[in-house]
Design an enzyme around this catalytic site. Sequence first.
Site, mmCIF file in Angstrom:
data_model
loop_
_atom_site.group_PDB
_atom_site.id
_atom_site.type_symbol
_atom_site.label_atom_id
_atom_site.label_comp_id
_atom_site.label_asym_id
_atom_site.label_seq_id
_atom_site.Cartn_x
_atom_site.Cartn_y
_atom_site.Cartn_z
ATOM 1 N N SER A 1 0.864 -1.182 0.000
ATOM 2 C CA SER A 1 0.000 0.000 0.000
ATOM 3 C C SER A 1 0.896 1.226 0.000
ATOM 4 O O SER A 1 2.056 1.176 0.430
ATOM 5 C CB SER A 1 -0.891 0.009 1.249
ATOM 6 O OG SER A 1 -1.522 1.267 1.435
ATOM 7 N N TYR B 1 -1.715 -0.641 10.688
ATOM 8 C CA TYR B 1 -1.867 -0.921 9.261
ATOM 9 C C TYR B 1 -0.615 -0.517 8.490
ATOM 10 O O TYR B 1 -0.094 -1.298 7.684
ATOM 11 C CB TYR B 1 -3.088 -0.174 8.719
ATOM 12 C CG TYR B 1 -3.362 -0.429 7.260
ATOM 13 C CD1 TYR B 1 -3.969 -1.613 6.844
ATOM 14 C CD2 TYR B 1 -3.025 0.513 6.294
ATOM 15 C CE1 TYR B 1 -4.224 -1.854 5.503
ATOM 16 C CE2 TYR B 1 -3.276 0.286 4.953
ATOM 17 C CZ TYR B 1 -3.874 -0.898 4.566
ATOM 18 O OH TYR B 1 -4.123 -1.137 3.225
#
Length: 315
Positions: free
Chosen positions: A150, A163
Site C-alpha cells: 500500500s 496498518y
Amino acid sequence: MAAHPELVVVTGAGAGIGRATAEAFGCRPGGGATVICADIDPAAATETALRISQRGGRAEAHTMDVADPDAWEQFGAAVRVDHGVPDVVVNNAGIGMGGPFLAHTAEDWRRLVDVNLLGVVHGCRVFGRQLAQRHREDPGRRGHLVNVASAAAFTPSPLLPAYVATKAAVLMLSEALRPEMAEHNVGVSAICPGFIATNIYAATSFVGLTKAEGAQRGNLAQDVFGRFAPGPELVARRIEFAVRHDVPVLPVTVGAWASYGAYHFATPLLRLAMKLGTEARVSQLEQLGRRLLGGPAEAPSRSQRRADPRESRTP
C-alpha cells in the site's frame, strides 16, 4: 517473465483488487491464464471464478484463511497436484484497521500481522519453494511473486499505526526476497496502491470508536473514494505491468507516487504533514467529504444521538 502466464494464484480474489486482478489475468484477449481464486469468503471466491468462466476463461475457487499456515500448506499442495506450479502468485488478501496506537490491543496487532504480513509470508514461502524447485528442473521457466502492499508503506500516518506497519513490512519483505528469488529465476514485486474504489473502507475497523462511529467513518470513506478514486482495474493493470517487466516497487495513483517521492526525497516535510493527521483534522475531512457528497457537513454528535451507554467500543 513470460508475457502470458499459464497459471495464476490470487488471494483475496473475492472482491476489489483481487477480483480485478484475477479477471485481468483470466480474461486476457487471445486466451488468459487459469486462475486460482482464493478467498476467505467461499461465495465471493466462487462468484469471481464464475465471472471469469462466463467470459470464456478458466478459473477455480478455493476457500482459505491466509492467516492459517496449515491451510497454506494444504492449498499449495492442492494447486500443485491439480494444476502444477503457478507462474504468478498475487498475495493480495488484507484487512484495514485505524485508530490511535494506544487504543490498539495486543489482539488487534496479532490479527493485523497474521493477515497483512504473515499471509504474504506464507504465500511467498509455500509457492516460492515450488518455484525454486521448478527452476532446478527447468531453468528456462520464470515465475513471479506479487505482494500487494500500500502507499501506506511509506506514509507514516498516526491514524493507521498498525496498518502502515504491516504494509511497510510487506514492502521490505518483498525487497529482501528479490535477490534470493532471482537466483531461481523468480521476480518479486511490491505493489503500493493509493486510494482505490474498493470495499476495504467500509470493512475497516476503527479502534477507540464505538461501532456506530466506526461504521459511519468507514461508510463515508467508502462513498467518497467510491465516487472519486480510480477503480481496482487500474491496480490490476499495474500488476500485469510489474510482472511483465519485473518491477521491484510500483506505486499506483498520483497520490501514491507523491507519498513515495516525499518519503525518499522530502522526509522532513512528510513528517511535518503527518503531524497534521489528528482526530480534529479527520473530522474536518469528514465534513468536506459530506459536502462533496451533497449531504450535511456536520454529523450528529454523541449527545444528539443519545447513544446507549452500554454501546461497546470496537476492540
